[in-house]
Design an enzyme around this catalytic site. Sequence first.
Site, PDB file in Angstrom:
ATOM      1  N   SER A   8       0.852  -1.199   0.000  1.00 25.41           N
ATOM      2  CA  SER A   8       0.000   0.000   0.000  1.00 25.41           C
ATOM      3  C   SER A   8       0.882   1.241   0.000  1.00 25.41           C
ATOM      4  O   SER A   8       1.697   1.442   0.915  1.00 25.41           O
ATOM      5  CB  SER A   8      -0.887   0.006   1.241  1.00 25.41           C
ATOM      6  N   HIS A  31      -1.293  -1.263  -4.311  1.00 20.32           N
ATOM      7  CA  HIS A  31      -2.546  -0.999  -3.596  1.00 20.32           C
ATOM      8  C   HIS A  31      -2.640   0.508  -3.333  1.00 20.32           C
ATOM      9  O   HIS A  31      -1.756   1.106  -2.724  1.00 20.32           O
ATOM     10  CB  HIS A  31      -2.561  -1.775  -2.277  1.00 20.32           C
ATOM     11  N   ASP A  33      -4.906   3.586  -1.777  1.00 26.51           N
ATOM     12  CA  ASP A  33      -5.976   3.896  -0.825  1.00 26.51           C
ATOM     13  C   ASP A  33      -6.560   5.280  -1.090  1.00 26.51           C
ATOM     14  O   ASP A  33      -5.888   6.292  -0.903  1.00 26.51           O
ATOM     15  CB  ASP A  33      -5.433   3.827   0.600  1.00 26.51           C
ATOM     16  N   MET A  35      -9.244   7.973   0.025  1.00 23.12           N
ATOM     17  CA  MET A  35     -10.069   8.344   1.193  1.00 23.12           C
ATOM     18  C   MET A  35     -10.628   9.746   0.991  1.00 23.12           C
ATOM     19  O   MET A  35      -9.917  10.633   0.511  1.00 23.12           O
ATOM     20  CB  MET A  35      -9.217   8.323   2.462  1.00 23.12           C
ATOM     21  N   HIS A  64      -8.501   0.893  -3.773  1.00 19.17           N
ATOM     22  CA  HIS A  64      -9.398   0.666  -2.636  1.00 19.17           C
ATOM     23  C   HIS A  64     -10.114   1.982  -2.337  1.00 19.17           C
ATOM     24  O   HIS A  64      -9.525   2.905  -1.778  1.00 19.17           O
ATOM     25  CB  HIS A  64      -8.522   0.185  -1.462  1.00 19.17           C
ATOM     26  N   MET A  66     -12.326   4.246  -0.343  1.00 17.83           N
ATOM     27  CA  MET A  66     -12.948   4.467   0.969  1.00 17.83           C
ATOM     28  C   MET A  66     -13.661   5.810   0.883  1.00 17.83           C
ATOM     29  O   MET A  66     -13.246   6.807   1.481  1.00 17.83           O
ATOM     30  CB  MET A  66     -11.871   4.461   2.071  1.00 17.83           C
ATOM     31  N   MET A 135     -11.196  -6.111   5.607  1.00 19.90           N
ATOM     32  CA  MET A 135     -10.379  -5.184   6.389  1.00 19.90           C
ATOM     33  C   MET A 135     -10.011  -5.842   7.712  1.00 19.90           C
ATOM     34  O   MET A 135     -10.885  -6.373   8.412  1.00 19.90           O
ATOM     35  CB  MET A 135     -11.123  -3.887   6.665  1.00 19.90           C
ATOM     36  N   GLY A 140      -8.721   3.905   7.322  1.00 19.04           N
ATOM     37  CA  GLY A 140      -8.451   5.326   7.516  1.00 19.04           C
ATOM     38  C   GLY A 140      -6.968   5.639   7.655  1.00 19.04           C
ATOM     39  O   GLY A 140      -6.516   6.685   7.223  1.00 19.04           O
ATOM     40  N   PHE A 141      -6.228   4.700   8.221  1.00 21.00           N
ATOM     41  CA  PHE A 141      -4.822   4.992   8.504  1.00 21.00           C
ATOM     42  C   PHE A 141      -3.948   3.759   8.314  1.00 21.00           C
ATOM     43  O   PHE A 141      -4.409   2.638   8.533  1.00 21.00           O
ATOM     44  CB  PHE A 141      -4.669   5.485   9.947  1.00 21.00           C
ATOM     45  N   GLY A 143      -0.405   1.620   9.442  1.00 22.27           N
ATOM     46  CA  GLY A 143       0.337   1.380  10.671  1.00 22.27           C
ATOM     47  C   GLY A 143      -0.490   0.978  11.882  1.00 22.27           C
ATOM     48  O   GLY A 143      -0.009   1.081  13.008  1.00 22.27           O
ATOM     49  N   ASP A 173      -6.384  -6.650   4.381  1.00 22.87           N
ATOM     50  CA  ASP A 173      -5.752  -5.325   4.423  1.00 22.87           C
ATOM     51  C   ASP A 173      -5.744  -4.758   5.839  1.00 22.87           C
ATOM     52  O   ASP A 173      -6.802  -4.543   6.431  1.00 22.87           O
ATOM     53  CB  ASP A 173      -6.558  -4.400   3.480  1.00 22.87           C
ATOM     54  N   GLY A 174      -4.542  -4.531   6.349  1.00 17.45           N
ATOM     55  CA  GLY A 174      -4.401  -3.824   7.619  1.00 17.45           C
ATOM     56  C   GLY A 174      -3.574  -4.584   8.635  1.00 17.45           C
ATOM     57  O   GLY A 174      -3.942  -5.693   9.048  1.00 17.45           O
ATOM     58  N   GLY A 175      -2.438  -4.030   9.010  1.00 24.31           N
ATOM     59  CA  GLY A 175      -1.627  -4.587  10.086  1.00 24.31           C
ATOM     60  C   GLY A 175      -0.913  -5.883   9.746  1.00 24.31           C
ATOM     61  O   GLY A 175      -0.587  -6.658  10.641  1.00 24.31           O
ATOM     62  N   SER A 196       2.887  -0.272   5.933  1.00 22.71           N
ATOM     63  CA  SER A 196       4.076  -0.056   6.761  1.00 22.71           C
ATOM     64  C   SER A 196       4.954  -1.311   6.814  1.00 22.71           C
ATOM     65  O   SER A 196       6.166  -1.208   6.996  1.00 22.71           O
ATOM     66  CB  SER A 196       3.658   0.373   8.167  1.00 22.71           C
TER      67      SER A 196
HETATM   68  C1  DX5 Z   1      -6.174   1.436   5.739  1.00 20.76           C
HETATM   69  C2  DX5 Z   1      -5.750   1.104   4.338  1.00 20.76           C
HETATM   70  C3  DX5 Z   1      -4.625   0.175   4.226  1.00 20.76           C
HETATM   71  C4  DX5 Z   1      -3.341   0.655   4.854  1.00 20.76           C
HETATM   72  C5  DX5 Z   1      -2.609  -0.552   5.355  1.00 20.76           C
HETATM   73  O1  DX5 Z   1      -7.318   2.182   5.694  1.00 20.76           O
HETATM   74  O2  DX5 Z   1      -6.832   0.566   3.615  1.00 20.76           O
HETATM   75  O3  DX5 Z   1      -4.401  -0.218   2.890  1.00 20.76           O
HETATM   76  O4  DX5 Z   1      -2.500   1.377   4.006  1.00 20.76           O
HETATM   77  O5  DX5 Z   1      -1.482  -0.142   6.043  1.00 20.76           O
HETATM   78  P1  DX5 Z   1      -0.731  -1.125   7.042  1.00 20.76           P
HETATM   79  O6  DX5 Z   1      -0.284  -2.308   6.240  1.00 20.76           O
HETATM   80  O7  DX5 Z   1       0.401  -0.272   7.530  1.00 20.76           O
HETATM   81  O8  DX5 Z   1      -1.698  -1.503   8.113  1.00 20.76           O
HETATM   82 ZN    ZN Z   2      -6.381  -0.359   1.608  1.00 24.60          ZN
END
Ligand code: DX5
Ligand code: ZN
Length: 220
Positions: A8, A31, A33, A35, A64, A66, A135, A140-141, A143, A173-175, A196
């Site tokens: 991402s 990927h 994002d 928003m 993606h 959002m 998800m 939204g963010f 990390g 997606d996420g963490g 991240s």
């Molecule tokens: C969050 C995004 C993710 C984000 C993942 O809203 O959709 O794609 O960039 O970032 P990490 O892999 O750092 O959780």
């Molecule tokens: Zn995403």
Amino acid sequence: MQVKIAPSILSADFGRLAEEVRAIGTADYVHVDVMDGHFVPNLTIGPIVIEAVKRATNLPLDVHLMIEDAERWVGAYAKAGADLIGVHVEAAPHLHRTLGQIRDLGKKPCVVLNPATPLESIQYVLGDVAQVLLMSVNPGFGGQKFIPSALDKIAKLRRMIDERGLAVDIEVDGGINLDNIAEVCAAGATVIVSGSGVYGTKDYATTIAELRKRGEAARS
Ligand code: DX5
Ligand code: ZN
């Protein structure tokens, strides 16, 4: 079994975006994002920046969305260079029609679920998508920490897809990073987003190769 890696760019250095996109050239997707500051409490990029990302890479763009009112915008993102377009169940009241619009634009439709949204919400569109994005953080963010209940949801979705004999990818997606990619893929994921987990490391290509290796070992 093949596992695709989708870094991402949310965690990239936006001041050197083209360079940062080229630096993940060994990945499977980029990927992206999007928003809007309404559907999620953050604002990122729109079609103009996606056009620039498209010029910087030959990899497919996994966009993606959002955003509220996704139906109104899918055409603009298709035109900007998206190859897969993901819309949130929670942001698309006419989900079946929106996914059909994406397919009619010649792009791969992807449906996205927030952590609290049940799988039942997609049972009637599962045959109409190329990919389901689950998800594993609240969007939204970058990390954030992986939400463990996502593992059970991935496994349930894997069963739903296999029981129906569908060839639908499960993207998560996420963490996700080198430490937990194995359990995510063991549960049934086939496409892994990592922001991240890739851009926070020194050598992106090495990280991508290692993520793929650990993910595929867990799938086999
Ligand atoms: C969050 C995004 C993710 C984000 C993942 O809203 O959709 O794609 O960039 O970032 P990490 O892999 O750092 O959780
Ligand atoms: Zn995403």
